[in-house]
Design an enzyme around this catalytic site. Structure first.
Site, short mmCIF file in Angstrom:
data_model
loop_
_atom_site.label_atom_id
_atom_site.label_comp_id
_atom_site.label_asym_id
_atom_site.label_seq_id
_atom_site.Cartn_x
_atom_site.Cartn_y
_atom_site.Cartn_z
N ASP A 86 0.81 -1.21 0.00
CA ASP A 86 0.00 0.00 0.00
C ASP A 86 0.85 1.26 0.00
O ASP A 86 0.60 2.20 -0.77
CB ASP A 86 -0.91 0.01 1.24
CG ASP A 86 -2.15 -0.84 1.05
OD1 ASP A 86 -2.69 -0.87 -0.07
OD2 ASP A 86 -2.58 -1.47 2.02
N LEU A 87 1.84 1.30 0.88
CA LEU A 87 2.62 2.53 1.01
C LEU A 87 3.50 2.77 -0.22
O LEU A 87 3.72 3.92 -0.62
CB LEU A 87 3.47 2.46 2.28
CG LEU A 87 2.65 2.44 3.59
CD1 LEU A 87 3.57 2.25 4.78
CD2 LEU A 87 1.82 3.69 3.74
#
Length: 386
Positions: free
Chosen positions: A176-177
């Site tokens: 996600d990051l």
């Protein structure tokens, strides 16, 4: 929402962002845009809003800390995007917006309702960022995906964990990051190009693609050798010694990046002969004889404490550090000196601590201006055209 003031670190002041995303990748990207001064409106479903509001415990106030981690400096409005009224309101917001961020599942009803081709025709200056699990093409294009699915499918879990243990996901949500940060680069790059051409564009990234990009040296080594990499625990595939070791009272790391540092390490540990041993004299030899070297280092390093070794090695110029827990990280003088932890008042949680944006501009760090909004907190202001 307080406007960035002259002299503050707000390079994106004046940029208006509509955030239709949820969970982490999209919201983290839009929070970063907001940190940099953009005016971000988060659009949530009236029934429950962003699912991460309920991803707890822990909770602080009415919301889970997971939600609070990725949504500061934004407004929140609630709209049913499947309704004609909700769609009309989004297009009203987009009429003077610069950026739209969404992570609709490809092929879903919402993806069809907000198709980028129609958006581009209707709002030609708009930069649209779409974040997906696996990218815009290929057999996995339409599959949903959470962070751990991306870590598994894109290889990160195969590289993480001890050699004789099971695969392990990274402690951070790297899928996600990674997508959030590459998406942020894409948006800001598209805004720079729009300043030249006057037109926006459709920017895409995915959890899967960004994990491949972050393989970096792992990928180039595999391309060169054709070999399947294996897990090394805290070890480095190309440097030895460069990993965690156990001392008498805990673990710490030693990072030796060249042969001169290795010689210094050997002299400091009372192993001076190792620096001239053909098995260890060069980094290539140390990589080949990793187990034999680590066996001896482990026995020596177990004799003293983490603090003693870190003090001794640092004085000698050998990079070393204790492995800190988060409670230690956020109370250490270095963290305090950076001023990266800031506080803001939240409507239900009270004083809320946040880790601010990690880039400074002319020595000024972007401020945590407002707390993550409660669900629909700014509905009235949006309906009034604010």
């Amino acid at each position: 929402m307080p406007e960035p003031q002259p002299g503050t670190a707000a390079p994106l002041a004046g940029i208006k962002v509509v955030d239709l995303s949820k969970i982490l990748a999209g919201p983290y990207a839009t929070m970063s845009l907001a940190d940099l001064g953009a005016d971000v409106t988060k659009v949530e479903h009236p029934e429950g809003g962003d699912p991460t509001r309920r991803w707890g415990p822990p909770f602080q106030g009415d919301d889970a800390t997971y939600y609070l981690a990725a949504n500061r400096n934004k407004r929140s409005v609630t709209l049913d995007l499947k309704s004609a009224a909700g769609q009309a309101e989004v297009h009203r917001m987009l009429a003077d917006a610069d950026v739209l961020v969404e992570n609709f599942r490809p092929g879903s009803g919402l993806a069809r309702l907000f198709d980028y081709r129609e958006l581009t025709e209707r709002h030609p200056r708009l930069v649209v960022l779409h974040i997906s699990a696996f990218g815009e093409s290929g057999p996995l294009r339409d599959e949903p995906g959470y962070d751990m699915v991306a870590q598994a499918a894109a290889g990160l879990m195969s590289l993480t964990g001890e050699p004789d243990g099971p695969p392990v996901k990274a402690g951070f949500a790297m899928g996600d990051l990674g997508a959030a940060l590459f998406g942020l680069i894409g948006v800001t790059s598209a805004l720079v190009e729009r300043a030249r051409t006057g037109r926006g564009q459709y920017v895409t990234t995915s959890l899967y693609e960004t994990q491949l990009a972050l393989h970096a040296n792992w990928a180039t080594a595999h391309f060169a050798t054709g070999e399947r990499p294996t897990r090394l625990g805290s070890g480095h595939p190309s440097l030895v010694p460069y990993q965690a070791y156990e001392a008498a009272d805990g673990h710490f790391v030693i990072a030796v990046g060249n042969d001169a540092l290795f010689r210094t390490l050997c002299e400091t540990l009372g192993l001076a002969a190792f620096a001239d041993d053909e098995r260890f004299a060069t980094n290539a030899a140390r990589v080949a004889n990793r187990a034999a070297l680590n066996d001896r280092l482990t026995r020596v390093l177990a004799r003293r404490t983490v603090g003693e070794w870190c003090d001794t090695l640092k004085k000698a110029g050998v990079p070393a550090a204790a492995i800190r827990h988060l409670d230690e990280v956020y109370t250490c003088p270095q963290t305090e000196a950076l001023g990266i932890v800031q506080e803001v008042e939240h409507p239900t949680a009270g004083r809320l601590r946040q880790v601010a944006f990690p880039v400074s501009f002319n020595g000024v760090r972007p401020a945590v201006r407002t707390a993550p909004p409660t669900l629909g907190q700014h509905n009235d202001r949006t309906q009034q055209g604010v």
